[in-house]
Design a protein around this motif. Structure first.
Motif, PDB file in Angstrom:
ATOM      1  N   ASP A 155     -64.587  74.860  -5.955  1.00 15.24           N
ATOM      2  CA  ASP A 155     -65.741  75.657  -6.051  1.00 15.24           C
ATOM      3  C   ASP A 155     -65.859  76.823  -5.139  1.00 15.24           C
ATOM      4  N   SER A 176     -69.633  70.726 -16.484  1.00 11.03           N
ATOM      5  CA  SER A 176     -68.400  69.953 -17.062  1.00 11.03           C
ATOM      6  C   SER A 176     -68.677  69.269 -18.495  1.00 11.03           C
ATOM      7  N   CYS A 183     -55.344  76.698 -13.457  1.00 15.82           N
ATOM      8  CA  CYS A 183     -56.283  77.680 -14.257  1.00 15.82           C
ATOM      9  C   CYS A 183     -55.616  78.713 -15.249  1.00 15.82           C
ATOM     10  N   LYS A 217     -63.816  84.701  -7.119  1.00 18.96           N
ATOM     11  CA  LYS A 217     -64.527  85.043  -8.205  1.00 18.96           C
ATOM     12  C   LYS A 217     -65.460  86.164  -8.107  1.00 18.96           C
ATOM     13  N   LEU A 266     -66.330  74.869 -13.720  1.00 15.42           N
ATOM     14  CA  LEU A 266     -66.407  74.101 -12.544  1.00 15.42           C
ATOM     15  C   LEU A 266     -67.972  73.397 -12.356  1.00 15.42           C
ATOM     16  N   GLY A 316     -61.786  74.602 -16.053  1.00 16.77           N
ATOM     17  CA  GLY A 316     -62.600  74.405 -14.946  1.00 16.77           C
ATOM     18  C   GLY A 316     -63.395  73.313 -15.100  1.00 16.77           C
ATOM     19  N   SER A 317     -63.719  73.042 -16.442  1.00 19.24           N
ATOM     20  CA  SER A 317     -64.360  71.659 -16.823  1.00 19.24           C
ATOM     21  C   SER A 317     -63.548  70.496 -16.617  1.00 19.24           C
ATOM     22  N   PHE A 345     -63.882  80.449 -15.084  1.00 27.90           N
ATOM     23  CA  PHE A 345     -63.369  79.004 -14.636  1.00 27.90           C
ATOM     24  C   PHE A 345     -64.499  78.781 -13.617  1.00 27.90           C
ATOM     25  N   ALA A 346     -64.947  79.213 -12.932  1.00 28.09           N
ATOM     26  CA  ALA A 346     -66.192  79.104 -12.227  1.00 28.09           C
ATOM     27  C   ALA A 346     -67.523  78.348 -12.809  1.00 28.09           C
ATOM     28  N   ALA A 404     -63.951  69.864 -12.767  1.00 27.86           N
ATOM     29  CA  ALA A 404     -65.280  69.633 -12.469  1.00 27.86           C
ATOM     30  C   ALA A 404     -65.389  68.143 -12.188  1.00 27.86           C
ATOM     31  N   ALA A 431     -63.745  69.002  -6.718  1.00 22.40           N
ATOM     32  CA  ALA A 431     -64.392  70.203  -7.545  1.00 22.40           C
ATOM     33  C   ALA A 431     -65.340  71.069  -6.595  1.00 22.40           C
TER      34      ALA A 431
END
Length: 745
Positions: A259, A73, A224, A266, A70, A246-247, A66-67, A250, A255
């Motif tokens: 993050d 993208s 998510c 995370k 972010l 995440g994308s 997920f990170a 982003a 975003a």
């Protein structure tokens, strides 16, 4: 469970401090912590319930992906350039082949060999970022190419995971099944990206005032894990769903906030994941497989360096840049562990593969800084011993790559590309709307209004919802400037252009055919006439046309919003930075130190262009951006200068900027000490009967009157025109030396 978590975090915390002190990557510290807490190291307390640890590590993979989404993208795939595409494909294909070959050489099962190829195909983004920072190379031109390659590798790694999952489930490389999986993947990628990028930014904009840090975190994690569940239901991995969401996020203006909010979570679960990786390390197994570990380590180092160098060279870069990029990518990291965990979860890989890959990763990560430093000496050696003709060919190829790597301006290709993209994207969205309608809306209407009336309402609602999308499929961009140019300037394009228009109309009518046939079972001429009438109504409706334009405009604005904001604030390089006329020129940001002697001077006074052969394109001052600054523009502390120049010029400029800081005298701090003292007004005092203005305490003695205390003990802030009287106690603030002079009067 709590005892195990406490043990994991205690070991992880201790190893983090030790490895931070040693200047080594924290990932290695987590792996060592996992080994110490694992069942294979009996000298310390060990984790009891490994099932819970693996559950947490699975959550850690979700947060890591997920990170990653972010940070990288979908748009970055389109912007990384030909160099990254060519290099990444050469590296991944070459390393998968090498890994499969090495695994087969040792007599391993096909799945072990195939997963090994996938594990060693991806370099470590985290490690390379840190190595570049530690070595001070982030401003170098080649590092931008390396990071672009890593962006593409990370995204292709997710696709590779889907392909490996498909192969693992069928336990064979079935061509048809593989193509079907890739097509399914592409369909859902486009659908999720388009729908998500249209809906989610609008949702966040509407609720921005209510999105505190806590609320935004919960909303982001809800999205998510919602996508994780949906992706799993569609047959994809949980990590893939996390990466997709995440994308999508982003591309939103929130975003960076998301993050930052997700980062601690995370880090926590990511640490547990890497600790669980370390728990798999079995010293006995490593000794048993010492030869494969050494061979695979050499394969990673030599293979990555070779394929990356060849890939960058083939893309039109210079031989030196190719070596610098190739030697930076000689390690494996996070994705190797994630792919290894995938193989174990699918029960298609052997137990020995995980610890082998961990050992290889530790060795290659440790050697990364040395390999980066080795690039220049190796390039010097090769350039001295390579035949002059070969060097000349490489230079000519690189220069030709620089001149030909321009955007294709062919009207026909531009029109064809735009048309195919429009029809594909809106066709997928229309297909999804139709599928959802028949799965949910039509059965609902049948229950409420059974019979022809319910079906007629269903057909009307579905076609109205599809209307803006069918309008875009049929007519949007059909009669663009490229279309008119092709139509008027070359008669050979008339027939193909007419054919494209007809095909687009038929595709739009195909959706109407399907709706009418599925609901009313109409065939032949009646359904054709109804479909034709429906498409004519859609194309002639101003309301549907406006709705189509509005959808496209919102999508385009959402797609560009973060880039526009980031470019304005200097968080992203402007578009022209990748199109500089010389391959030696590039773009970089430099911050003016707070104590710089340049502060307060104009660009004309500094004369940066003549002194350093660089150009100041923009000045960023907080949220203010000054593009193409004039010579009279002043430079202030903490200004960000966006500069264009060569590597050599940038390096000289950077050193001079850092050296512009004022040298602090050892006695400045002592002389600048501020003190609070009292001045008693007596009859002979020179200040008695004078006002604050007449005393000149600020002007002559450089001191500040903090307050005046009267005979009766009252403290007040006097006006400048009220005179002091005998017995007043004046409290003054100033530098120690100035106050001492004042007290002597």
């Amino acid at each position: 469970m709590i005892k195990d978590l406490a043990l994991i975090l205690i070991f992880a915390g201790a190893m983090t401090l030790i490895f931070k002190k040693l200047g080594q990557p924290l990932v290695l510290g987590y792996i060592v912590a996992g080994f110490l807490a694992g069942p294979h190291f009996g000298l310390l307390p060990s984790v009891v319930d490994t099932v819970n640890v693996h559950l947490w590590s699975d959550i850690g993979v979700i947060f890591l992906l997920f990170a990653l989404g972010l940070e990288f993208s979908f748009k970055k795939i389109l912007k990384v350039g030909g160099t990254a595409v060519v290099a990444a494909l050469v590296i991944i294909v070459g390393m998968i082949f090498l890994g499969f070959t090495v695994g087969s050489f040792f007599g391993w099962q096909k799945m072990d060999a195939l997963f090994l190829g996938g594990m060693i195909a991806m370099s470590s983004t985290t490690i390379i970022y840190k190595a570049f920072d530690d070595l001070g190379l982030r401003k170098k031109q080649f590092t931008g190419l390396v990071l672009s390659i890593l962006i593409l590798e990370d995204i292709l790694a997710v696709v590779l995971m889907v392909m490996l999952s498909t192969i693992a489930v069928s336990n064979s490389v079935n061509g048809f099944e593989l193509v079907r999986s890739i097509a399914k993947l592409a369909f859902f990628l486009v659908l999720w990206f388009v729908v998500g990028l249209y809906v989610i930014p609008i949702l966040l904009k509407k609720t921005r005032k209510m999105l505190s840090g806590e609320t935004l975190l919960i909303v982001a994690l809800g999205l998510c894990f919602g996508m994780v569940v949906f992706a799993a239901a569609m047959g994809f991995s949980a990590a893939f769903g996390a990466f997709i969401m995440g994308s999508i996020l982003a591309e939103t203006l929130e975003a960076e906030r998301i993050d930052k909010l997700v980062s601690p979570v995370k880090d926590l679960f990511g640490a547990v994941f890497f600790v669980s990786v370390g728990m798999m390390v079995d010293p006995a197994m490593i000794l048993q497989y010492a030869v494969p570990i050494i061979v695979i380590t050499l394969t990673v180092i030599i293979g990555q360096a070779t394929f990356a160098t060849i890939g960058v060279l083939l893309s039109g870069q210079s031989l030196k840049t190719a070596f610098e990029c190739g030697f930076s990518l000689t390690q494996i990291g996070e994705f190797a562990f994630i792919i290894a965990a995938l193989g174990q979860s699918l029960k298609v890989t052997s137990d020995f593969l995980y610890p082998i890959v961990v050992a290889v990763s530790v060795i290659t990560i440790f050697l990364t800084p040395y390999m980066i430093r080795l690039a220049e000496p190796v390039y010097g050696f090769v350039s001295r011993h390579l035949p002059a003709k070969w060097l000349a060919v490489a230079d000519r190829y690189a220069s030709r790559g620089a001149t030909t790597a321009t955007e294709d301006t062919s009207s026909w290709r531009k029109y064809l590309k735009s048309t195919i993209g429009t029809v594909l994207i809106y066709g997928i969205v229309s297909f999804a709307i139709t599928a959802v309608a028949f799965l949910w809306f039509v059965p609902l209407m049948d229950n409420i209004l059974p019979g022809a009336v319910g079906k007629a309402i269903s057909a009307l609602v579905i076609l109205l919802v599809l209307g803006p999308f069918l309008y875009t499929i049929s007519l949007r961009h059909t009669f663009s400037d490229d279309f008119k140019t092709l139509w008027s300037e070359n008669r050979n394009y008339v027939a193909p252009l007419v054919a494209i228009v007809v095909i687009r109309m038929l595709i739009a009518m195909g959706f109407i055919f399907y709706v009418l046939y599925s609901l009313f079972h109409l065939r032949g001429i009646p359904v054709f006439l109804l479909a034709f009438a429906a498409i004519m109504f859609i194309l002639s409706s101003r309301l549907i046309r406006r709705q189509s334009l509005r959808i496209e405009s919102n999508f385009r604005d959402n797609l560009r919003a973060r880039d526009v904001q980031a470019e304005y604030l200097g968080k992203k390089q402007p578009e022209y930075a990748s199109r500089l006329i010389s391959k030696d020129l590039h773009f970089a940001d430099f911050t003016v130190p707070g104590d710089s002697e340049w502060a307060g001077k104009t660009l004309a006074e500094l004369n940066l262009g003549r002194r350093f052969s660089i150009h100041v394109a923009s000045i960023l001052r907080g949220n203010v951006r000054i593009n193409v600054p004039e010579a009279h523009e002043h430079i202030f502390p903490q200004d960000v200068l966006q500069v264009i120049g060569t590597d050599t010029d940038m390096e000289v400029f950077s050193l001079e900027l850092k050296a512009s800081g004022r040298v602090m005298d050892d006695d400045i701090a002592i002389r600048s000490e501020m003190v609070l003292r009292q001045v008693i007004i007596h009859e002979q005092s020179p200040f008695n009967g004078k006002t604050i203005r007449e005393c000149g305490i600020r002007k002559d003695y450089h001191c500040l009157i903090a307050g005046v205390e009267t005979k009766d003990g009252k403290l007040y802030q006097p006006a400048v025109d009220i005179p002091f009287t005998t017995g007043d106690v004046v409290w003054v603030v100033g530098q120690k030396e100035d106050v001492a002079i004042l007290l002597q009067t």
